[in-house]
Structures are given as structure tokens and as C-alpha cells.
Design an enzyme around this catalytic site. Structure first.
Site, PDB file in Angstrom:
ATOM      1  N   HIS A 100      30.902  19.771  -5.249  1.00 34.36           N
ATOM      2  CA  HIS A 100      30.594  18.771  -4.225  1.00 34.36           C
ATOM      3  C   HIS A 100      31.008  19.278  -2.854  1.00 34.36           C
ATOM      4  CE1 HIS A 100      34.607  17.945  -5.843  1.00 34.36           C
ATOM      5  NE2 HIS A 100      34.945  17.621  -4.610  1.00 34.36           N
ATOM      6  N   HIS A 102      32.207  18.104   0.837  1.00 31.75           N
ATOM      7  CA  HIS A 102      32.758  16.999   1.618  1.00 31.75           C
ATOM      8  C   HIS A 102      32.154  17.038   3.022  1.00 31.75           C
ATOM      9  CE1 HIS A 102      36.468  16.144  -0.901  1.00 31.75           C
ATOM     10  NE2 HIS A 102      36.201  17.373  -1.324  1.00 31.75           N
TER      11      HIS A 102
HETATM   12  P1  AMP Z   1      38.103  17.717  -4.491  1.00 30.72           P
HETATM   13  O1  AMP Z   1      39.565  17.879  -4.232  1.00 30.72           O
HETATM   14  O2  AMP Z   1      37.253  18.549  -3.572  1.00 30.72           O
HETATM   15  O3  AMP Z   1      37.739  17.910  -5.951  1.00 30.72           O
HETATM   16  O4  AMP Z   1      37.794  16.233  -4.088  1.00 30.72           O
HETATM   17  C1  AMP Z   1      37.453  15.214  -4.978  1.00 30.72           C
HETATM   18  C2  AMP Z   1      37.123  14.002  -4.151  1.00 30.72           C
HETATM   19  O5  AMP Z   1      36.471  13.077  -4.982  1.00 30.72           O
HETATM   20  C3  AMP Z   1      38.335  13.302  -3.545  1.00 30.72           C
HETATM   21  O6  AMP Z   1      38.175  13.230  -2.136  1.00 30.72           O
HETATM   22  C4  AMP Z   1      38.313  11.926  -4.201  1.00 30.72           C
HETATM   23  O7  AMP Z   1      38.721  10.918  -3.326  1.00 30.72           O
HETATM   24  C5  AMP Z   1      36.857  11.778  -4.598  1.00 30.72           C
HETATM   25  N1  AMP Z   1      36.592  10.910  -5.739  1.00 30.72           N
HETATM   26  C6  AMP Z   1      37.203  10.924  -6.939  1.00 30.72           C
HETATM   27  N2  AMP Z   1      36.660  10.015  -7.754  1.00 30.72           N
HETATM   28  C7  AMP Z   1      35.659   9.409  -7.054  1.00 30.72           C
HETATM   29  C8  AMP Z   1      34.727   8.368  -7.341  1.00 30.72           C
HETATM   30  N3  AMP Z   1      34.711   7.759  -8.530  1.00 30.72           N
HETATM   31  N4  AMP Z   1      33.846   8.003  -6.373  1.00 30.72           N
HETATM   32  C9  AMP Z   1      33.884   8.601  -5.170  1.00 30.72           C
HETATM   33  N5  AMP Z   1      34.736   9.595  -4.837  1.00 30.72           N
HETATM   34  C10 AMP Z   1      35.618   9.978  -5.755  1.00 30.72           C
END
Ligand code: AMP
Ligand code: ZN
Length: 139
Positions: A100, A102
Site C-alpha cells: 500500500h 500512503h
Molecule cells: P504500514 O505501516 O505501512 O503497514 O501501515 C499500515 C497502515 O494501515 C497504518 O497507517 C494503519 O493505520 C492502517 N490500517 C490498519 N488497518 C486498517 C483498516 N482496517 N482500515 C484502514 N486503515 C488501516
């Protein structure tokens, strides 16, 4: 689809999310722990953990989708700018193991986010050259 992957479950509507944009290959959702207002995640609908596993088609699709979302963020929220952040592997801080991107709207100094404020200091040119050669050898 990976059964125990939270983002695959969001793609397949098994768990809810605030869906902001989607097309055949990509989905953009609101991050539920926003670093700033308007923090969005853009992901491929096909499961791939990191950049290293992503197919060329999904790389193109997810970046094109990110551009569309970034344009919508600029239009709707009018931030000063948008930080694009993408983490690969737990050591890099990746928590959700489904690729993903950001998109984090920035308004410094108001938002006071420190993560891009690393210290700039000149590198050792010999060491940089040596490391660059080592990386080139891996292609
Ligand atoms: P990363 O550290 O790049 O893997 O970031 C994962 C991101 O996913 C974090 O910013 C979380 O806040 C976000 N996240 C986790 N679960 C969900 C969810 N169910 N819906 C939306 N965002 C999420
Ligand atoms: Zn997944």
C-alpha cells in the site's frame, strides 16, 4: 486473495472501510489512524506483500490510482503538499503485509510531522560509490 490478510478482506468487502476510489485493479481507503487529515492508503486489489512481489501491471495501476487520489486530495483539502510513503518489510515499519502507498497531506509547520525531517549530512563518496556498485551487480 490471502485469507488472513486484512486488506484482502477490505477489497472483498468482508470488513468495512471508507472507500474513496476504486478501479479494476486498485482501491483507495481512508487510513483509520490518520497521521494527518485526509491520510489515504492506495492498494492493489491483487494480494502482494511488498514492492518486490508486485506485478508490473499492478505497480502501474496503483501508482496511476495514487495520482488520481492525490489530485482529488489537492482539490478537496488544499494541503501545502502530499507526502508519499511506502514501506516494505517489518524492518522498514510495514505492519500490514499487503502493498500500500500512503498519501499523507502535509501542512508544515502546523502538522509538525517529523518523519521526513532527517538530518542532511554529506556522505562518504567512496562508500556511496562502492555501495552503488554492489547494488548494480544484483540486477
Ligand atoms: P504500514 O505501516 O505501512 O503497514 O501501515 C499500515 C497502515 O494501515 C497504518 O497507517 C494503519 O493505520 C492502517 N490500517 C490498519 N488497518 C486498517 C483498516 N482496517 N482500515 C484502514 N486503515 C488501516
Ligand atoms: Zn492481501
Amino acid at each position: 486473495m490471502s485469507e488472513d490478510c486484512i486488506f484482502c478482506q477490505i477489497v472483498n468487502k468482508k470488513i468495512p472501510a471508507f472507500r474513496i476510489y476504486e478501479d479494476e485493479r486498485s482501491l483507495a481507503i481512508a487510513d483509520i489512524n490518520p497521521v494527518t487529515e485526509g491520510h489515504v492508503l492506495v492498494l492493489p486489489k491483487n494480494h502482494a506483500a511488498t514492492l518486490m512481489e508486485l506485478t508490473p501491471g499492478d505497480i502501474a495501476a496503483v501508482h496511476q490510482a495514487s495520482q488520481k487520489v492525490a489530485q482529488a486530495l489537492m482539490k478537496s483539502l488544499k494541503p501545502g503538499g502530499i507526502a508519499v510513503l511506502q514501506l516494505n518489510g517489518a524492518a522498514a515499519g510495514q505492519v500490514v503485509m499487503h502493498y500500500h502507498i500512503h498519501l499523507i497531506p502535509r501542512n508544515p509547520p502546523k502538522d509538525n510531522i517529523k518523519f521526513l525531517n532527517w538530518e542532511i549530512k554529506p556522505g562518504d563518496m567512496k562508500a556511496i560509490e562502492k555501495t552503488a556498485a554492489k547494488i548494480k551487480e544484483a540486477f
